[in-house]
Design a protein around this motif. Structure first.
Motif, PDB file in Angstrom:
ATOM      1  N   GLN A 143      -5.477   7.039   9.095  1.00  0.00           N
ATOM      2  CA  GLN A 143      -4.331   6.233   8.918  1.00  0.00           C
ATOM      3  C   GLN A 143      -3.084   6.768   9.762  1.00  0.00           C
ATOM      4  OE1 GLN A 143      -3.639   4.064   5.313  1.00  0.00           O
ATOM      5  NE2 GLN A 143      -1.448   3.623   5.607  1.00  0.00           N
ATOM      6  N   PHE A 144      -2.742   7.970   8.998  1.00  0.00           N
ATOM      7  CA  PHE A 144      -1.681   8.722   9.515  1.00  0.00           C
ATOM      8  C   PHE A 144      -1.368   9.533  10.499  1.00  0.00           C
ATOM      9  CE2 PHE A 144      -0.643   7.608   4.791  1.00  0.00           C
ATOM     10  CZ  PHE A 144       0.446   6.914   5.043  1.00  0.00           C
TER      11      PHE A 144
ATOM     12  N   VAL B  34       4.258   4.078  -9.627  1.00  0.00           N
ATOM     13  CA  VAL B  34       3.074   4.124 -10.172  1.00  0.00           C
ATOM     14  C   VAL B  34       2.174   3.705  -8.885  1.00  0.00           C
ATOM     15  CG1 VAL B  34       3.463   3.651 -12.555  1.00  0.00           C
ATOM     16  CG2 VAL B  34       2.989   1.735 -10.781  1.00  0.00           C
ATOM     17  N   ILE B  35       0.844   4.418  -8.994  1.00  0.00           N
ATOM     18  CA  ILE B  35      -0.061   3.985  -7.892  1.00  0.00           C
ATOM     19  C   ILE B  35      -1.291   3.017  -8.569  1.00  0.00           C
ATOM     20  CG2 ILE B  35       0.531   5.869  -6.628  1.00  0.00           C
ATOM     21  CD1 ILE B  35      -1.849   7.334  -7.469  1.00  0.00           C
ATOM     22  N   THR B  36      -1.543   1.965  -7.790  1.00  0.00           N
ATOM     23  CA  THR B  36      -2.757   1.303  -8.246  1.00  0.00           C
ATOM     24  C   THR B  36      -3.839   1.349  -7.135  1.00  0.00           C
ATOM     25  OG1 THR B  36      -1.813  -0.960  -7.103  1.00  0.00           O
ATOM     26  CG2 THR B  36      -1.080  -0.259  -9.449  1.00  0.00           C
ATOM     27  N   LYS B  37      -5.020   0.437  -7.181  1.00  0.00           N
ATOM     28  CA  LYS B  37      -5.915   0.781  -6.267  1.00  0.00           C
ATOM     29  C   LYS B  37      -5.388   0.474  -4.679  1.00  0.00           C
ATOM     30  CE  LYS B  37     -10.352  -1.134  -5.135  1.00  0.00           C
ATOM     31  NZ  LYS B  37     -11.637  -2.122  -5.247  1.00  0.00           N
ATOM     32  N   ASP B  38      -4.499  -0.326  -4.703  1.00  0.00           N
ATOM     33  CA  ASP B  38      -3.852  -0.665  -3.105  1.00  0.00           C
ATOM     34  C   ASP B  38      -2.356  -1.127  -3.073  1.00  0.00           C
ATOM     35  OD1 ASP B  38      -3.521  -3.168  -4.681  1.00  0.00           O
ATOM     36  OD2 ASP B  38      -5.187  -4.093  -3.517  1.00  0.00           O
TER      37      ASP B  38
ATOM     38  N   MET C 106       0.787  -1.226   0.001  1.00  0.00           N
ATOM     39  CA  MET C 106      -0.100   0.019  -0.006  1.00  0.00           C
ATOM     40  C   MET C 106       0.994   1.311   0.122  1.00  0.00           C
ATOM     41  SD  MET C 106      -3.099   1.150   2.695  1.00  0.00           S
ATOM     42  CE  MET C 106      -4.045  -0.062   2.113  1.00  0.00           C
ATOM     43  N   THR C 107       2.056   1.131   0.574  1.00  0.00           N
ATOM     44  CA  THR C 107       2.914   2.536   0.650  1.00  0.00           C
ATOM     45  C   THR C 107       4.362   2.184   0.435  1.00  0.00           C
ATOM     46  OG1 THR C 107       3.475   1.878   3.079  1.00  0.00           O
ATOM     47  CG2 THR C 107       1.539   3.361   2.511  1.00  0.00           C
ATOM     48  N   GLU C 108       5.007   3.170  -0.044  1.00  0.00           N
ATOM     49  CA  GLU C 108       6.480   2.925  -0.542  1.00  0.00           C
ATOM     50  C   GLU C 108       7.082   4.052   0.274  1.00  0.00           C
ATOM     51  OE1 GLU C 108       9.754   1.266  -2.427  1.00  0.00           O
ATOM     52  OE2 GLU C 108       7.758   0.414  -2.514  1.00  0.00           O
ATOM     53  N   VAL C 109       8.234   3.950   0.922  1.00  0.00           N
ATOM     54  CA  VAL C 109       9.105   4.580   1.776  1.00  0.00           C
ATOM     55  C   VAL C 109      10.359   5.221   0.768  1.00  0.00           C
ATOM     56  CG1 VAL C 109      10.419   5.294   3.908  1.00  0.00           C
ATOM     57  CG2 VAL C 109       8.277   3.932   3.747  1.00  0.00           C
ATOM     58  N   ILE C 110      10.511   6.655   1.170  1.00  0.00           N
ATOM     59  CA  ILE C 110      11.726   7.040   0.379  1.00  0.00           C
ATOM     60  C   ILE C 110      12.272   8.197   1.421  1.00  0.00           C
ATOM     61  CG2 ILE C 110      10.281   8.932  -0.802  1.00  0.00           C
ATOM     62  CD1 ILE C 110      12.316   8.929  -3.118  1.00  0.00           C
ATOM     63  N   VAL C 111      13.738   8.283   1.388  1.00  0.00           N
ATOM     64  CA  VAL C 111      14.271   9.140   2.227  1.00  0.00           C
ATOM     65  C   VAL C 111      15.064  10.301   1.537  1.00  0.00           C
ATOM     66  CG1 VAL C 111      16.417   9.376   4.081  1.00  0.00           C
ATOM     67  CG2 VAL C 111      14.890   7.296   3.853  1.00  0.00           C
ATOM     68  N   LEU C 112      14.768  11.467   1.784  1.00  0.00           N
ATOM     69  CA  LEU C 112      15.278  12.650   1.019  1.00  0.00           C
ATOM     70  C   LEU C 112      15.847  13.657   2.059  1.00  0.00           C
ATOM     71  CD1 LEU C 112      12.299  13.210  -1.078  1.00  0.00           C
ATOM     72  CD2 LEU C 112      14.595  12.277  -2.016  1.00  0.00           C
ATOM     73  N   ASN C 113      17.035  14.013   1.715  1.00  0.00           N
ATOM     74  CA  ASN C 113      17.634  15.101   2.850  1.00  0.00           C
ATOM     75  C   ASN C 113      17.717  14.627   4.512  1.00  0.00           C
ATOM     76  OD1 ASN C 113      18.007  16.775   0.634  1.00  0.00           O
ATOM     77  ND2 ASN C 113      16.574  18.315   1.369  1.00  0.00           N
TER      78      ASN C 113
ATOM     79  N   THR D  33      12.140  11.264   6.094  1.00  0.00           N
ATOM     80  CA  THR D  33      11.425  10.001   5.626  1.00  0.00           C
ATOM     81  C   THR D  33      10.038  10.329   5.190  1.00  0.00           C
ATOM     82  OG1 THR D  33      12.538   8.632   7.531  1.00  0.00           O
ATOM     83  CG2 THR D  33      10.564   7.707   6.407  1.00  0.00           C
ATOM     84  N   PHE D  34       9.911   9.947   3.837  1.00  0.00           N
ATOM     85  CA  PHE D  34       8.443  10.383   3.221  1.00  0.00           C
ATOM     86  C   PHE D  34       7.934   8.777   2.735  1.00  0.00           C
ATOM     87  CE2 PHE D  34      11.029  14.233   2.725  1.00  0.00           C
ATOM     88  CZ  PHE D  34      10.131  15.088   3.034  1.00  0.00           C
ATOM     89  N   THR D  35       6.585   8.828   3.079  1.00  0.00           N
ATOM     90  CA  THR D  35       6.003   7.500   2.769  1.00  0.00           C
ATOM     91  C   THR D  35       4.934   8.204   1.675  1.00  0.00           C
ATOM     92  OG1 THR D  35       6.010   6.635   5.115  1.00  0.00           O
ATOM     93  CG2 THR D  35       4.296   5.844   3.667  1.00  0.00           C
ATOM     94  N   MET D  36       5.038   7.431   0.458  1.00  0.00           N
ATOM     95  CA  MET D  36       4.084   7.612  -0.400  1.00  0.00           C
ATOM     96  C   MET D  36       2.801   6.541  -0.390  1.00  0.00           C
ATOM     97  SD  MET D  36       6.958   7.792  -3.680  1.00  0.00           S
ATOM     98  CE  MET D  36       7.865   6.666  -2.855  1.00  0.00           C
ATOM     99  N   HIS D  37       1.593   6.976  -0.385  1.00  0.00           N
ATOM    100  CA  HIS D  37       0.488   5.970  -0.152  1.00  0.00           C
ATOM    101  C   HIS D  37      -0.154   5.958  -1.759  1.00  0.00           C
ATOM    102  CE1 HIS D  37      -3.494   4.899   1.038  1.00  0.00           C
ATOM    103  NE2 HIS D  37      -2.988   4.363   2.047  1.00  0.00           N
ATOM    104  N   CYS D  38      -0.890   4.742  -1.936  1.00  0.00           N
ATOM    105  CA  CYS D  38      -1.372   4.411  -3.128  1.00  0.00           C
ATOM    106  C   CYS D  38      -2.693   5.666  -3.345  1.00  0.00           C
ATOM    107  CB  CYS D  38      -2.066   2.864  -3.216  1.00  0.00           C
ATOM    108  SG  CYS D  38      -3.081   2.623  -1.653  1.00  0.00           S
ATOM    109  N   SER D  39      -3.185   6.326  -2.369  1.00  0.00           N
ATOM    110  CA  SER D  39      -4.184   7.395  -2.656  1.00  0.00           C
ATOM    111  C   SER D  39      -3.620   8.414  -3.621  1.00  0.00           C
ATOM    112  CB  SER D  39      -4.649   7.830  -1.388  1.00  0.00           C
ATOM    113  OG  SER D  39      -3.629   8.424  -0.899  1.00  0.00           O
ATOM    114  N   GLY D  40      -2.245   8.535  -3.548  1.00  0.00           N
ATOM    115  CA  GLY D  40      -1.548   9.852  -4.190  1.00  0.00           C
ATOM    116  C   GLY D  40      -0.858  10.767  -2.917  1.00  0.00           C
ATOM    117  N   ALA D  41      -1.410  10.401  -1.684  1.00  0.00           N
ATOM    118  CA  ALA D  41      -0.932  11.292  -0.618  1.00  0.00           C
ATOM    119  C   ALA D  41       0.581  10.913  -0.378  1.00  0.00           C
ATOM    120  CB  ALA D  41      -1.782  11.194   0.611  1.00  0.00           C
ATOM    121  N   LEU D  42       1.237  11.805   0.305  1.00  0.00           N
ATOM    122  CA  LEU D  42       2.497  11.869   0.813  1.00  0.00           C
ATOM    123  C   LEU D  42       2.516  12.109   2.380  1.00  0.00           C
ATOM    124  CD1 LEU D  42       5.740  11.218  -0.255  1.00  0.00           C
ATOM    125  CD2 LEU D  42       5.689  13.698  -0.479  1.00  0.00           C
TER     126      LEU D  42
END
Length: 210
Positions: free
Chosen positions: A66-67, A201-205, A1-8, A11-20
């Motif tokens: 959720q967050f 890319v984001i899908t439904k879940d 459902m999510t993907e995590v990326i580290v910048l500077n 920690t940022f979590t990308m959610h399948c809804s398009g939210a960060l």
């Protein structure tokens, strides 16, 4: 459902809804919801189901639950046009969240800032903090990593034959990430990734790096 990326080192979590979600700052970043667009379409005769209006609000409420963010930052185009019946739903949603709300005004945000301020929403042109620049339109500014919306990015994935699949995505370059549109019926714009781009890319879940 999510993907995590580290910048500077953040920690940022990308959610399948398009939210960060920015973990260290407990900040939820959402772009291009375009509240009111479904009602606008229906008013002009488009066959859009009534239940689609509530869907965006339910999705946003679920993400907040959720967050549990302390802050929510809308990266512009929160409302599609002028006030319509969906504004009352938005007012109701605002009363349900304890988060501090910011709107970085986009090109579709033509509703008076006074209306937002009456709801306790801070309307601004950009946010600069900890080496990050949050804007509606994508920008390049030396020394800053830019989070932006506006584009409604997507990519086309080719199959083994002539078929292809077009999916909304988080589109990242070395100094910028463009968020997908959160709203339903917003449309997308296909981007062609270069070698130094990262595409999620984001899908439904799911959120998937391609």
């Amino acid at each position: 459902m999510t993907e995590v990326i580290v910048l500077n080192h953040q920690t940022f979590t990308m959610h399948c809804s398009g939210a960060l979600f920015w973990e260290e700052k407990s900040t939820l970043v959402v772009s291009d919801i375009h509240f009111g667009k479904v009602s606008h379409f229906r008013k002009h005769g488009a066959a859009v189901p009534q239940k689609a209006i509530q869907k965006n609000f339910d999705l946003l409420e679920n993400i907040v639950h959720q967050f549990k963010p302390k802050t929510i930052c809308f990266l512009g185009d929160l409302f599609h046009s002028s006030i319509n019946s969906e504004w009352h739903l938005f007012e109701t949603w605002v009363t349900k969240t304890d988060a501090k709300l910011f709107l970085i005004a986009g090109n579709h945000d033509i509703i008076s800032p006074l209306k937002y301020e009456a709801l306790g929403i801070v309307v601004i042109s950009e946010i600069v903090t900890q080496g990050f620049l949050f804007t509606h339109h994508p920008e390049e500014r030396e020394g800053l990593f830019n989070f932006a919306g506006h584009i409604h990015p997507s990519v086309k994935l080719k199959g083994s034959g002539k078929q292809f699949l077009k999916l909304a995505c988080f589109f990242k370059s070395n100094h910028q990430m463009i968020l997908p549109a959160f709203g339903e019926f917003t449309g997308t714009y296909s981007l062609q990734p270069a070698k130094d781009n990262e595409v999620y890319v984001i899908t439904k879940d799911q959120v998937l790096r391609v």
